[in-house]
Design an enzyme around this catalytic site. Structure first.
Site, PDB file in Angstrom:
ATOM      1  N   GLY A 221       1.579  -3.425   2.468  1.00 19.24           N
ATOM      2  CA  GLY A 221       1.635  -2.540   3.622  1.00 19.24           C
ATOM      3  C   GLY A 221       2.698  -1.470   3.455  1.00 19.24           C
ATOM      4  N   SER A 222       3.262  -1.048   4.567  1.00 22.01           N
ATOM      5  CA  SER A 222       4.174   0.094   4.560  1.00 22.01           C
ATOM      6  C   SER A 222       5.580  -0.293   4.125  1.00 22.01           C
ATOM      7  CB  SER A 222       4.240   0.727   5.952  1.00 22.01           C
ATOM      8  OG  SER A 222       4.935  -0.117   6.844  1.00 22.01           O
ATOM      9  N   ALA A 223       6.318   0.707   3.632  1.00 20.95           N
ATOM     10  CA  ALA A 223       7.715   0.496   3.262  1.00 20.95           C
ATOM     11  C   ALA A 223       8.558   0.139   4.487  1.00 20.95           C
ATOM     12  CB  ALA A 223       8.269   1.748   2.584  1.00 20.95           C
ATOM     13  N   ALA A 224       8.225   0.704   5.644  1.00 22.54           N
ATOM     14  CA  ALA A 224       8.974   0.400   6.866  1.00 22.54           C
ATOM     15  C   ALA A 224       8.827  -1.073   7.228  1.00 22.54           C
ATOM     16  CB  ALA A 224       8.489   1.282   8.008  1.00 22.54           C
ATOM     17  N   ALA A 225       7.610  -1.596   7.131  1.00 29.92           N
ATOM     18  CA  ALA A 225       7.403  -3.016   7.411  1.00 29.92           C
ATOM     19  C   ALA A 225       8.122  -3.879   6.383  1.00 29.92           C
ATOM     20  CB  ALA A 225       5.917  -3.337   7.427  1.00 29.92           C
ATOM     21  N   GLY A 226       8.086  -3.477   5.121  1.00 28.76           N
ATOM     22  CA  GLY A 226       8.785  -4.232   4.087  1.00 28.76           C
ATOM     23  C   GLY A 226      10.276  -4.311   4.349  1.00 28.76           C
ATOM     24  N   GLU A 244       4.273  -5.329  -1.622  1.00 28.84           N
ATOM     25  CA  GLU A 244       3.696  -4.132  -2.238  1.00 28.84           C
ATOM     26  C   GLU A 244       3.647  -3.070  -1.153  1.00 28.84           C
ATOM     27  OE1 GLU A 244       1.913  -1.178  -3.005  1.00 28.84           O
ATOM     28  OE2 GLU A 244       0.025  -2.270  -2.808  1.00 28.84           O
ATOM     29  N   CYS A 278      -2.718   3.012  -1.707  1.00 30.44           N
ATOM     30  CA  CYS A 278      -1.281   3.144  -1.946  1.00 30.44           C
ATOM     31  C   CYS A 278      -1.003   3.874  -3.247  1.00 30.44           C
ATOM     32  CB  CYS A 278      -0.612   1.774  -1.940  1.00 30.44           C
ATOM     33  SG  CYS A 278      -1.316   0.628  -3.142  1.00 30.44           S
TER      34      CYS A 278
END
Length: 484
Positions: A221-226, A244, A278
């Site tokens: 998913g998103s970098a923000a969620a990571g 990822e 992505c």
């Protein structure tokens, strides 16, 4: 419908609010169920915990047999499963059939990866033997994305099951039907009760899941969620995080020859899956001369020829809709706000639902653009004066997932390969190039552990080094400093 949750081998109605899935091409509701409530999530984790010892203790050949049956089920259900994916995501049928093929192919690739990377290895020693074994971690939480709602979670689930882990799977709230069909296929293959559990719902369900006593979180998913997940588990180093997280991927074009041939690669890099991969190219970097301008013009011209439409509209499309009207509205707002000169403006598409947008191309030469991943068919173009400047511009990102070079010069490729900062690098191929038999993932804000592809075996089991002698031998003679 079977029910919104699948816990300990039983389909049932969840205790949460109703969850809905909408066909982005038509606005039609195609799936609706009560989502999981907190008690459902806790029960799913408890079922996975209870099932773990027996599943982990099975001979690996028996787990492999279950997964081979799962592959057979996927092959048998390819047509119906692919059509459901097209309805739920809007993707063209040629794409969703390929996704089903990748899901089935993941089984054999994972078996090979497990044997190669995390199998059992033995060496003789003077005292007996040294043995390397791998053991499963326990309960893995898998959070799936909407863009490849079958293939990407499948890339976590198959190697986890092969290793002996059990799974609690929460699909994206945008694609619950895909998650249900995946679990139904595993059920049909004979996965024992509790080994795979499904909880449907939105962010709140995911939050409850990561608050449970899990042993790993496998996420695409998103970098923000990571970043949220890393903070959440900062005090729990025992929890495996395989993340990822996308990219702001560059594609450098230099000494590449025919502009039309180049444009075909650029368009396939930037606009396939309506920009919702992505690994899609977000930034094209070209020479600031006639050749570079010819490439820009050729990309714009080819973009005009792309068929945009629903998967079952009669004419086979290159691009379908974005995942929702909301996603399209956000993409259009971001495109309008981007600095630079619009070579080809991203717009809504007349006669189609609000989820459809046209591909956009913006020349941002000399502009400062936020280093963010825009999950839509919008390509930035930057013109630079030298090949070294092109590589520097390519690396000017906090991400490092995918990158590409289009060039006829081998020397350029050799230099690019040494200097580019990315985990997946393509030469005269679209940036979306990948293979289940290779690692996939990147650096920086693009994540860790190379999730979902060949290296998934690495995070689904941990190594145990043992030093063994068959019998008890008298080793008094080896002890130094003993009195007689």
């Amino acid at each position: 419908m079977s029910g919104g949750v699948f816990i300990d081998g039983v389909w049932r109605v969840g205790a949460g609010a109703e969850a809905v899935s909408v066909d982005p091409a038509t606005g039609e509701v195609i799936w609706h169920q009560a989502a999981a409530g907190p008690a459902d999530v806790a029960a799913a984790v408890a079922a996975a915990r209870k099932a773990f010892p027996a599943w982990a203790d099975l001979p690996r050949e028996e787990r492999i047999a279950v997964l081979r049956r799962y592959k057979d089920v996927l092959v048998a259900r390819t047509t119906t499963f692919a059509e459901a994916l097209s309805r739920e995501t809007g993707k063209a049928l040629w794409e969703t059939k390929a996704e089903l093929g990748s899901m089935a192919g993941k089984v054999d690739a994972s078996i090979k990866a497990y044997e190669e990377r995390t199998g059992e290895h033995e060496n003789a020693m003077v005292f007996g033997r040294a043995v390397l074994r791998h053991r499963p971690h326990g309960v893995m939480a898998v959070l799936g994305p909407f863009n490849f709602p079958g293939h990407l979670p499948n890339g976590h689930i198959v190697p986890a099951l092969l290793a002996g882990d059990t799974v609690v799977f929460k699909p994206s709230e945008e694609t619950p039907l895909a998650g249900q069909l995946l679990v139904e296929a595993l059920e049909a293959a004979g996965v024992p009760p509790g080994v795979v559990n499904l909880v449907q719902g939105g962010r709140e369900v995911g939050q409850v899941l990561i608050d449970q006593e899990i042993d790993g979180l496998l996420f695409t998913g998103s970098a923000a969620a990571g970043a949220v997940f890393r903070r959440h588990f900062a005090d729990r180093p025992d929890v495996i995080l395989a993340l990822e997280l996308g990219g702001n991927n560059p594609l450098v074009v230099w000494d590449a020859g025919d502009a039309e041939a180049v444009a075909a690669l650029v368009v396939q890099s930037a606009f396939i899956t309506t920009g919702q991969r992505c690994s899609c190219a977000r930034r094209a970097i070209v020479s600031d001369d006639a050749a570079g301008r010819a490439v820009i013009d050729a990309v714009a011209a080819l973009s005009e020829r792309l068929v945009i439409g629903p998967w079952n509209g009669g004419e086979e499309p290159f691009m379908g809709p974005l995942i929702s009207n909301r996603a399209a509205a956000m993409a259009l707002a971001s495109a309008r706000a981007m600095p630079g000169k619009a070579v080809r403006a991203m717009t809504a598409v007349d006669g189609l639902s609000g989820a459809f947008v046209s591909p956009g191309l913006v020349d941002v030469t000399g502009e400062t653009v936020p280093d963010e991943e825009l999950f839509a068919p919008l390509l930035q173009v930057r013109r630079v004066g030298s090949f070294d400047e092109a590589i520097a511009a390519a690396n000017a990102t906090r991400y490092g997932l995918s990158a590409g070079l289009i060039s006829n010069e081998t020397a350029h490729w050799d230099h690019f390969l040494k200097r580019i900062r990315a985990g997946v690098v393509n030469w005269n191929r679209p940036t979306t190039g990948a293979a289940g038999t290779m690692p996939f993932g990147g650096l920086g804000s693009s994540g860790n552990h190379r999730p979902s592809a060949y290296y998934a075996a690495d995070y689904c089991a941990y190594p145990v080094a043992s030093f063994e002698a068959q019998g008890v031998a008298n080793t008094l003679g080896d002890i130094k400093g003993l009195r007689e």
